[in-house]
Design an enzyme around this catalytic site. Structure first.
Site, mmCIF file in Angstrom:
data_model
loop_
_atom_site.group_PDB
_atom_site.id
_atom_site.type_symbol
_atom_site.label_atom_id
_atom_site.label_comp_id
_atom_site.label_asym_id
_atom_site.label_seq_id
_atom_site.Cartn_x
_atom_site.Cartn_y
_atom_site.Cartn_z
ATOM 1 N N ARG A 57 -24.712 -14.183 24.275
ATOM 2 C CA ARG A 57 -25.798 -15.147 24.164
ATOM 3 C C ARG A 57 -27.054 -14.583 24.820
ATOM 4 O O ARG A 57 -26.991 -14.066 25.937
ATOM 5 C CB ARG A 57 -25.338 -16.417 24.887
ATOM 6 C CG ARG A 57 -26.089 -17.641 24.571
ATOM 7 C CD ARG A 57 -25.373 -18.858 25.141
ATOM 8 N NE ARG A 57 -25.371 -18.879 26.594
ATOM 9 C CZ ARG A 57 -25.290 -20.007 27.330
ATOM 10 N NH1 ARG A 57 -25.173 -21.189 26.737
ATOM 11 N NH2 ARG A 57 -25.285 -19.948 28.640
ATOM 12 N N TYR A 108 -32.532 -26.581 35.405
ATOM 13 C CA TYR A 108 -32.352 -25.222 35.950
ATOM 14 C C TYR A 108 -32.366 -24.153 34.872
ATOM 15 O O TYR A 108 -32.260 -22.980 35.178
ATOM 16 C CB TYR A 108 -31.095 -25.112 36.814
ATOM 17 C CG TYR A 108 -29.819 -25.656 36.216
ATOM 18 C CD1 TYR A 108 -29.137 -24.980 35.223
ATOM 19 C CD2 TYR A 108 -29.284 -26.857 36.680
ATOM 20 C CE1 TYR A 108 -27.967 -25.484 34.693
ATOM 21 C CE2 TYR A 108 -28.105 -27.372 36.164
ATOM 22 C CZ TYR A 108 -27.446 -26.673 35.175
ATOM 23 O OH TYR A 108 -26.291 -27.182 34.654
ATOM 24 N N LYS A 109 -32.481 -24.581 33.620
ATOM 25 C CA LYS A 109 -32.548 -23.594 32.536
ATOM 26 C C LYS A 109 -34.020 -23.291 32.256
ATOM 27 O O LYS A 109 -34.686 -22.604 33.019
ATOM 28 C CB LYS A 109 -31.819 -24.144 31.314
ATOM 29 C CG LYS A 109 -30.332 -24.393 31.558
ATOM 30 C CD LYS A 109 -29.661 -24.964 30.321
ATOM 31 C CE LYS A 109 -28.201 -25.317 30.574
ATOM 32 N NZ LYS A 109 -27.333 -24.153 30.735
ATOM 33 N N PHE A 134 -21.781 -29.618 24.637
ATOM 34 C CA PHE A 134 -21.304 -28.937 25.833
ATOM 35 C C PHE A 134 -20.108 -29.722 26.372
ATOM 36 O O PHE A 134 -20.169 -30.954 26.474
ATOM 37 C CB PHE A 134 -22.405 -28.833 26.890
ATOM 38 C CG PHE A 134 -22.023 -27.918 28.009
ATOM 39 C CD1 PHE A 134 -21.946 -26.549 27.792
ATOM 40 C CD2 PHE A 134 -21.697 -28.401 29.253
ATOM 41 C CE1 PHE A 134 -21.570 -25.681 28.813
ATOM 42 C CE2 PHE A 134 -21.312 -27.542 30.282
ATOM 43 C CZ PHE A 134 -21.248 -26.181 30.063
ATOM 44 N N ASP A 146 -28.399 -35.146 24.731
ATOM 45 C CA ASP A 146 -28.362 -34.179 25.830
ATOM 46 C C ASP A 146 -29.355 -33.071 25.482
ATOM 47 O O ASP A 146 -29.231 -32.415 24.441
ATOM 48 C CB ASP A 146 -26.933 -33.644 25.960
ATOM 49 C CG ASP A 146 -26.793 -32.546 27.014
ATOM 50 O OD1 ASP A 146 -27.808 -31.924 27.385
ATOM 51 O OD2 ASP A 146 -25.645 -32.291 27.431
#
Lengths: 396, 396
Positions: B355, B208-209, B112, B183
């Protein structure tokens, strides 16, 4: 004068709260605002909240609400992270803009320790021979010379309330070719601040004290407009990128203060802060300051008359003091526990300071007189001298 | 199997939510927990909440709830800040532990971008000639050699879902004398992770995912127990100090992972996350993984049969994929807008990826089939080809 604002806070029965300098109380609108953000925005809009509900723009939108409270122009403040992180960013950026060859970061012993710790960590990492020079608060002015790269100070001393003259010290730093970074932790919402007029280069502050944003509420950072497009962010996070959603492999800082954003904004915490800032609509900081000084001067006079065992630790002259008053006593810790047990909440700061904050948004003269009565009772009766007050909690 | 967990989320009517890989939905318990934290703890306990309500210990307490989800022992995870900040801390600490003279931080193009940006900022600040070497994901293994100080990778590619073999790459890094920093943004809560078994040195992730903590929820950081007392924190904040409330002028890191704390913990945001973690009680990540693969394989098969214009961007082999599936199409942006307008929420990642995340906690086979029907309708009818879907929002 502030009856209407006092009514906007949830203040528990039987408590006199003189610790808004550590954590402001709950504004009545905050829990509802957060609940709506969670159920109406997150719950119903889901990922679309980043656009539809304005989440992505929240750091700058809320920064623009704080800007007038700190004398900053619109577009010069953004929100996020913690004060420690924001000071790290500010100091790193200021060092990048200081004249070549300068190696001194000048601060003082009245600075809140995290600023010194963060500076230590930064300077050690940079490994370029910078020195963190920490002098007594009254020695700062004379220590500003042409070795100084950055002057880094907290305007209001967290222990004593001693107030630095931001404009004079910034001007002296600039005259010596240095930059000035200000920590406004105990200033923002407590007294008028004029970052732009003082010429401050960078500043940061927290929002959970006088701005009442809630425990651990996000910090703010100010970047003087002259630096906003040239300051180099050491914490070069994707949301400070010029085009975060292009997902480029290379970092290009956003224009303006937005480059000081790092990661994903803390939306739930920002909602609480946003509601807390409603209390400030129409409030004059000059009036807050006048009322705060009147309350604290009354407190000092009463305590000195009625509690002779306590020694004033704060400057006597209101013009040299923020909105808190500290008294010293060797048994300060136990005394504060005894006060809290009787409903007077201040706090203790090692080694011997009893700290009381006077925030006219929700503290009035009746509170001050009631507080003095409790303090007198505890001091006159030596009521602190009980084992339960002497036992220190793991965390104070 | 997951009917009971699905009932624990607020899922709006008429929406199929395949974007939990970007922002998890609202758990039913979260808004109430936050309201109680605000009104009962902050409102009534005020500053005393730091002790009475356990706020000060919250980062490690919640870290210990996340630890079993990432294969970490108790006491090795703490919470705070954002993933960008936590990766910065992890990389800086790892560089401090790498063998003298090594100058390469090895990463890949599937990382990312914020990890690469933060590394850029860190390495530039250090000014010691470090190089951030970014190779193709499939070239990582061969690029691990004795020039590498730190291998820094995201386990699951945010665009394609491609899954790195953490154990194998970590072992190879260690064999070459390098450290490995992971990560876990798209891994934590999506699939079993075994940080301890893989020997990872440091890791960080967001909540938060798949962990459903709320927009901008605090990040976590893992420090391998062997490094916890020796890693040097670059972000040396006061709440990572051995004795924060002694207010010493000098920084001494706390023992253990607590040294990775920086500033005041974000209590309101942590309350939401804490409630969200209740959903995980009694859930087996192996079951989550099995169900997620079944859902995503069904999705791939149906889309390939019914939407021939879309090209699979994710690895076909489930063992090489996280819990998301991406398809490519040159009109990906407009297609996603058309899908969202019909209630199917996924997301778009430039330049051309659609996605979709498959999170069995609240997605079932009925959702998958309904999603495919919408996708087929949009693709077969070229419904994306309308001006309102082509107009890009300021922020995607």
């Amino acid at each position: 004068m502030f009856e209407a604002t006092k009514a906007q806070f949830e203040l528990p029965e039987g408590v006199i709260y003189l610790d808004g300098n550590s954590l402001g109380p709950l504004p009545k609108g905050a829990a509802g605002r957060v609940a709506r953000t969670m159920t109406e925005e997150w719950g119903k809009r889901l990922i679309r909240g980043w656009n539809d509900a304005g989440w992505m723009a929240a750091p700058e939108r809320i920064g623009d609400r704080i800007a007038p409270l700190v004398g900053a122009p619109a577009g010069s403040v953004t929100m996020g992270d913690t004060l420690s992180i924001k000071m790290f960013q500010a100091l790193a950026a200021a060092l990048g803009l200081a004249p070549e060859g300068r190696r001194v970061v000048l601060s003082d012993e009245g600075n809140f320790p995290t600023d010194l710790y963060m500076a230590d960590g930064l300077l050690a990492a940079l490994g370029r021979g910078h020195e963190l020079k920490v002098v007594a608060p009254e020695a700062v002015e004379d220590a500003i010379d042409e070795s100084v790269a950055v002057l880094m100070l907290t305007e209001v001393d967290y222990r004593t309330g001693r107030l630095h003259d931001m404009a004079r010290l910034t001007a002296k730093a600039h005259a010596a070719g240095a930059l000035a970074v200000w920590d406004l932790a105990h200033s923002a919402g407590a007294l008028p601040i004029d970052l732009e007029g003082a010429g401050a280069d960078f500043a940061a502050g927290c929002t959970y004290k006088y701005l009442n944003g809630g425990p651990g509420a996000p910090a703010f950072i100010y970047v003087a407009p002259r630096w906003a497009d040239v300051a180099r962010p050491i914490l070069s996070g994707w949301l400070g990128h010029e085009a975060p959603f292009a997902f480029d492999l290379d970092y290009r800082p956003a224009p303006g203060v937005a480059r000081m954003r790092v990661g994903t904004p803390p939306i739930i915490a920002l909602a609480s802060l946003d509601a807390a800032l409603d209390v400030w609509d129409g409030i004059s900081l000059a009036e807050v300051r006048r009322a705060s000084l009147a309350l604290s001067e009354r407190f000092i006079a009463e305590v000195e008359a009625r509690c002779p065992m306590l020694t004033l630790a704060s400057p006597r002259d209101g013009a040299e003091r923020g909105s808190q008053v500290s008294f010293r006593h060797p048994e300060g810790y136990a005394i504060m526990q005894a006060l809290i047990a009787r409903g007077l909440i201040g706090d203790f700061r090692a080694p011997d300071a009893l700290r009381f904050g006077f925030t006219p948004l929700y503290i009035d003269e009746g509170d001050v007189m009631a507080a003095v009565a409790i303090l007198e009772e505890v001091m006159a009766g030596r009521l602190w001298d009980r084992p339960e007050y002497r036992k220190r909690a793991r965390v104070t």
